[in-house]
Design a protein around this motif. Structure first.
Motif, mmCIF file in Angstrom:
data_model
loop_
_atom_site.group_PDB
_atom_site.id
_atom_site.type_symbol
_atom_site.label_atom_id
_atom_site.label_comp_id
_atom_site.label_asym_id
_atom_site.label_seq_id
_atom_site.Cartn_x
_atom_site.Cartn_y
_atom_site.Cartn_z
ATOM 1 N N ILE A 395 4.227 -35.486 -29.093
ATOM 2 C CA ILE A 395 3.389 -36.053 -28.020
ATOM 3 C C ILE A 395 4.271 -36.311 -26.789
ATOM 4 C CG2 ILE A 395 1.958 -38.023 -27.327
ATOM 5 C CD1 ILE A 395 0.962 -38.245 -30.169
ATOM 6 N N TYR A 396 5.517 -36.737 -27.018
ATOM 7 C CA TYR A 396 6.448 -36.951 -25.894
ATOM 8 C C TYR A 396 6.707 -35.626 -25.186
ATOM 9 C CZ TYR A 396 7.485 -41.569 -27.827
ATOM 10 O OH TYR A 396 7.388 -42.853 -28.269
ATOM 11 N N VAL A 397 6.914 -34.573 -25.986
ATOM 12 C CA VAL A 397 7.155 -33.243 -25.395
ATOM 13 C C VAL A 397 5.937 -32.834 -24.579
ATOM 14 C CG1 VAL A 397 7.627 -30.816 -25.942
ATOM 15 C CG2 VAL A 397 8.655 -32.623 -27.332
ATOM 16 N N ASP A 398 4.743 -33.046 -25.153
ATOM 17 C CA ASP A 398 3.487 -32.677 -24.489
ATOM 18 C C ASP A 398 3.348 -33.399 -23.147
ATOM 19 O OD1 ASP A 398 0.900 -31.918 -23.920
ATOM 20 O OD2 ASP A 398 -0.034 -33.204 -25.404
ATOM 21 N N GLN A 399 3.703 -34.705 -23.135
ATOM 22 C CA GLN A 399 3.470 -35.513 -21.942
ATOM 23 C C GLN A 399 4.577 -35.380 -20.892
ATOM 24 O OE1 GLN A 399 0.608 -37.663 -21.470
ATOM 25 N NE2 GLN A 399 -0.077 -36.378 -23.150
ATOM 26 N N LEU A 400 5.794 -35.122 -21.339
ATOM 27 C CA LEU A 400 6.912 -35.152 -20.393
ATOM 28 C C LEU A 400 7.369 -33.780 -19.913
ATOM 29 C CD1 LEU A 400 9.075 -37.944 -22.094
ATOM 30 C CD2 LEU A 400 7.670 -38.171 -20.042
ATOM 31 N N ALA A 401 7.266 -32.767 -20.778
ATOM 32 C CA ALA A 401 7.754 -31.440 -20.371
ATOM 33 C C ALA A 401 6.674 -30.708 -19.579
ATOM 34 C CB ALA A 401 8.135 -30.640 -21.603
ATOM 35 N N THR A 402 7.097 -29.738 -18.769
ATOM 36 C CA THR A 402 6.148 -28.966 -17.968
ATOM 37 C C THR A 402 6.069 -27.549 -18.525
ATOM 38 O OG1 THR A 402 6.921 -30.231 -16.081
ATOM 39 C CG2 THR A 402 5.548 -28.320 -15.597
ATOM 40 N N THR A 404 3.490 -23.855 -18.616
ATOM 41 C CA THR A 404 2.308 -23.192 -18.043
ATOM 42 C C THR A 404 1.223 -23.224 -19.114
ATOM 43 O OG1 THR A 404 2.987 -21.048 -18.880
ATOM 44 C CG2 THR A 404 3.731 -21.615 -16.661
ATOM 45 N N PRO A 405 -0.073 -23.208 -18.719
ATOM 46 C CA PRO A 405 -1.137 -23.255 -19.726
ATOM 47 C C PRO A 405 -1.011 -22.141 -20.764
ATOM 48 C CG PRO A 405 -2.052 -23.572 -17.542
ATOM 49 C CD PRO A 405 -0.610 -23.247 -17.351
ATOM 50 N N GLU A 406 -0.496 -20.968 -20.332
ATOM 51 C CA GLU A 406 -0.398 -19.824 -21.249
ATOM 52 C C GLU A 406 0.646 -20.047 -22.344
ATOM 53 O OE1 GLU A 406 -0.262 -19.449 -17.831
ATOM 54 O OE2 GLU A 406 -2.377 -18.867 -17.719
ATOM 55 N N THR A 407 1.720 -20.790 -22.010
ATOM 56 C CA THR A 407 2.806 -20.957 -22.984
ATOM 57 C C THR A 407 2.733 -22.296 -23.716
ATOM 58 O OG1 THR A 407 4.240 -21.890 -21.287
ATOM 59 C CG2 THR A 407 4.419 -19.515 -21.661
ATOM 60 N N LYS A 408 1.738 -23.119 -23.345
ATOM 61 C CA LYS A 408 1.677 -24.491 -23.878
ATOM 62 C C LYS A 408 1.541 -24.510 -25.404
ATOM 63 C CE LYS A 408 1.205 -29.000 -23.071
ATOM 64 N NZ LYS A 408 0.001 -29.612 -22.521
ATOM 65 N N ALA A 414 6.359 -24.735 -31.287
ATOM 66 C CA ALA A 414 7.818 -24.667 -31.474
ATOM 67 C C ALA A 414 8.390 -26.068 -31.613
ATOM 68 C CB ALA A 414 8.452 -23.949 -30.287
ATOM 69 N N SER A 415 7.856 -26.998 -30.800
ATOM 70 C CA SER A 415 8.343 -28.382 -30.863
ATOM 71 C C SER A 415 8.032 -28.999 -32.225
ATOM 72 C CB SER A 415 7.675 -29.189 -29.737
ATOM 73 O OG SER A 415 7.726 -30.550 -30.008
ATOM 74 N N VAL A 416 6.781 -28.858 -32.685
ATOM 75 C CA VAL A 416 6.385 -29.457 -33.974
ATOM 76 C C VAL A 416 7.247 -28.879 -35.105
ATOM 77 C CG1 VAL A 416 4.535 -29.603 -35.699
ATOM 78 C CG2 VAL A 416 4.002 -29.973 -33.289
ATOM 79 N N PHE A 417 7.379 -27.566 -35.145
ATOM 80 C CA PHE A 417 8.111 -26.952 -36.261
ATOM 81 C C PHE A 417 9.622 -27.243 -36.180
ATOM 82 C CE2 PHE A 417 4.256 -24.235 -36.594
ATOM 83 C CZ PHE A 417 3.918 -24.617 -37.881
ATOM 84 N N ALA A 418 10.169 -27.276 -34.947
ATOM 85 C CA ALA A 418 11.609 -27.549 -34.820
ATOM 86 C C ALA A 418 11.918 -28.973 -35.279
ATOM 87 C CB ALA A 418 12.045 -27.347 -33.370
#
Lengths: 501, 86
Positions: A395-402, A404-408, A414-418
């Motif tokens: 959720i932090y990655v979702d809210q803080l990182a930027t 593009t809609p296509e790569t979101k 990638a964040s969840v699995f890493a």
């Protein structure tokens, strides 16, 4: 039942439990999290308006603008308009694009504010939407991902029912709770009490989940077995709407007119609009609108796309078979009883996760001499504690990182699995299993406690001023995050520091 | 039953349920569209019943015979009945 028979049922229960525990746990946790996907919309999405009155702005201009983004050389297999609700105060426009007129269809989506009708910049999918899709499809193509989920539901049902047959007297077991005895007894009592008290919920959720997941795969199997040309059967409670035509270009009515017709005909707002063959003489629209009838969530209105004339109106299926069938989805998603029912489902869903964890711990405890014991123990800690950690940290990655809609979606995945893989490594690297569990629980509690702070620092002051004025779901979410953090922090403190596994 | 035997019985049990339900689709006295709905709806319940009742009352050899016979008989009846025309 003789002890020999019970022992055979126990063999089935523990075999499925041990081999599918992590898959079932993943499906249960993501499902429990996804229950609150609607409520988390305000919390996650900065652009969602908080002062929506219930009367949506016109969308025709936005709809035309959205369709214009699809190249003329491409076809559109189906377009879908999801009208705004109090929980989702924005239009969701989707289209399945056939690139150069050929398949497979590529989904495209855009979001428009219900207050202004303007396009929202759309940072792409949110984490709760990512989780919901992971729960339903594992992000795998249809029908494979959904089929795996369906079989998981089926095996969960087998485990729930076999769990009853394993006990000599289930009613007595459901009242047996001995926290002052050994860990082994405590684990067994917890497993039994949670399992037996939540029996109805667990059975219903597993049964409905199995049906929802397996529809596509059963359609292929049943079609192969029963049709002469072996094509897949279409297992849906209602047939798709169809109009005769030659496909000649003809202007079609737009979503605002559909909303007007739906209101005049049914007295209700349109919920979802499916547009087949839009812009052709055989254009036909299906409108799902909300109804309040026992076991039925949506009424159906089929319209001629060119004129808006009613082709068919089916507010309630008359036959019991489709009627029962359409009740499966609300039964599975708790969409028939408001937020309190969702909270009850959430608590019972969490208890199901705990039943799986206690089952694994019982296996570890029973197989203290086994060579694989240590691996299963640490893997259980890494996977079962790691998934919530990965979810809440993402959720932090979702809210803080930027992104593009296509790569979101890819980036969130990638964040969840890493992070999840990292927690498994941490569980194995810790000096003892208990130390690993303690560290992960503290990390989980800290990530939950930080979410309200994250929410405040990522929002504008205008938005925060509206929180006390009727929109309580972000505030409620923050309170729940803090309560969960306190609970998990207390649980982490209970685990002894220096004992080895 | 060892692990391999348990897995074999589970897979055979699921196969036998699918065959019985495919046969049911051919013979149920309902409109064609509803037969598929019914067969999809009862699959989890019938499958659970087949597996648990089978494991409760039989050992590996008998389970293989029972599930194998159900699968074979259903398949023969499906062949005798003939397919639905699509």
């Amino acid at each position: 039942m003789s002890s020999e028979k019970r022992s055979r049922v126990f063999g089935l229960h523990s075999f499925i439990g041990l081999f599918l525990a992590f898959v079932i746990y993943t499906v249960c946790f993501t499902g429990t999290f996804s229950l609150f996907h609607g409520e988390l919309t305000y919390w996650e999405n900065k652009e969602v308006p908080t002062d929506y009155s219930g009367t949506p702005a016109p969308i025709d201009k936005g709809f035309e603008e959205f369709l214009a983004t699809i190249p003329e050389t491409s076809g559109i297999a189906l377009s879908v308009v999801t009208y705004p609700t109090q929980h989702k105060p924005f239009y969701e426009l989707e289209a399945l694009e056939l690139v150069d007129g050929k398949g497979p269809p590529v989904p495209k989506a855009a979001y428009y504010s219900a207050i202004t009708g303007d396009k929202m910049s759309g940072a792409g999918i949110t984490l709760s939407e990512w989780m919901a899709h992971f729960h339903t499809d594992l992000w795998l193509p249809a029908p494979y991902g959904r089929g795996i989920i369906g079989f998981t539901g089926f095996f969960l049902l087998v485990m729930v029912i076999s769990g009853i047959f394993m006990h000599k007297s289930p009613v007595k077991m459901s009242f047996l709770w001995r926290p002052d005895k050994s860990l082994k007894v405590l684990l067994m009592d917890t497993h039994n009490v949670f399992g037996l008290w939540g029996l109805l919920f667990h059975a219903v959720t597993a049964f409905t989940g199995a049906i929802l997941g397996l529809l596509g795969m059963l359609g292929i199997i049943y079609g192969f077995m029963t049709y002469d040309n072996r094509h897949a059967a279409h297992i849906e409670p209602f047939d798709e709407p169809f109009l005769e035509g030659i496909g000649a270009a003809t202007p079609s009515i737009n979503p605002d007119r559909v909303q007007e017709i739906t209101k005049n005909t049914t007295g209700s707002d349109a919920g979802i609009l499916l547009l087949f063959n839009r812009g052709k003489d055989n254009a036909v629209y299906r409108v799902y609108y909300e109804v309040e009838k026992p076991m039925v969530r949506f009424g159906i209105l089929d319209l001629e796309g060119a004129t808006g004339n009613i082709v068919a109106h089916n507010p309630t299926p008359t036959n019991i078979i489709p009627r029962v069938f359409v009740s499966i989805m609300p039964l599975h998603t708790a969409a028939y009883g408001g937020i309190w029912l969702k909270i009850i489902y959430g608590v019972l869903g969490t208890s199901l996760c705990l039943i799986i964890i206690t089952g694994l711990m019982m296996w570890v405890d029973r197989n203290s001499e086994s060579k694989t014991r240590g691996v299963v123990e640490r893997l259980s800690i890494g996977i079962c504690t790691g998934l919530p950690v990965a979810t809440f940290l993402s959720i932090y990655v979702d809210q803080l990182a930027t992104f593009t809609p296509e790569t979101k979606a890819f980036s969130l995945g990638a964040s969840v699995f890493a992070i999840w893989a990292g927690t498994v490594v941490l569980a194995f690297a810790a000096p003892s299993a208990k130390a690993g569990l303690r560290a992960l629980l503290i990390l989980l509690a800290a990530s939950l406690a930080g979410l309200p702070i994250l929410h405040i620092i990522t929002r504008s002051s205008e938005y925060l001023n509206t929180l006390g004025q009727g929109t309580i779901s972000p505030t409620m979410a923050n309170v729940v995050f803090l309560l969960l953090a306190l609970l998990l922090g207390a649980a982490a403190r209970k685990i002894p520091k220096d004992q080895s596994a | 039953m060892n692990k391999l035997q348990t897995l074999t019985c589970i897979l055979l049990g699921i196969l036998s349920v699918l065959m019985v339900l495919s046969l049911l689709i051919l013979i149920l006295p309902l409109p064609e569209h509803y037969r598929f709905l019914v067969a999809a709806f009862i699959f989890p319940a019938v499958g659970t019943g087949f597996l648990i009742q089978g494991f409760r009352t039989n050992d590996f050899a008998r389970l293989v015979k029972i599930y194998g016979s159900i699968t074979a008989i259903s398949y023969i009846l499906i062949l005798i009945h003939g397919p639905l025309s699509s």
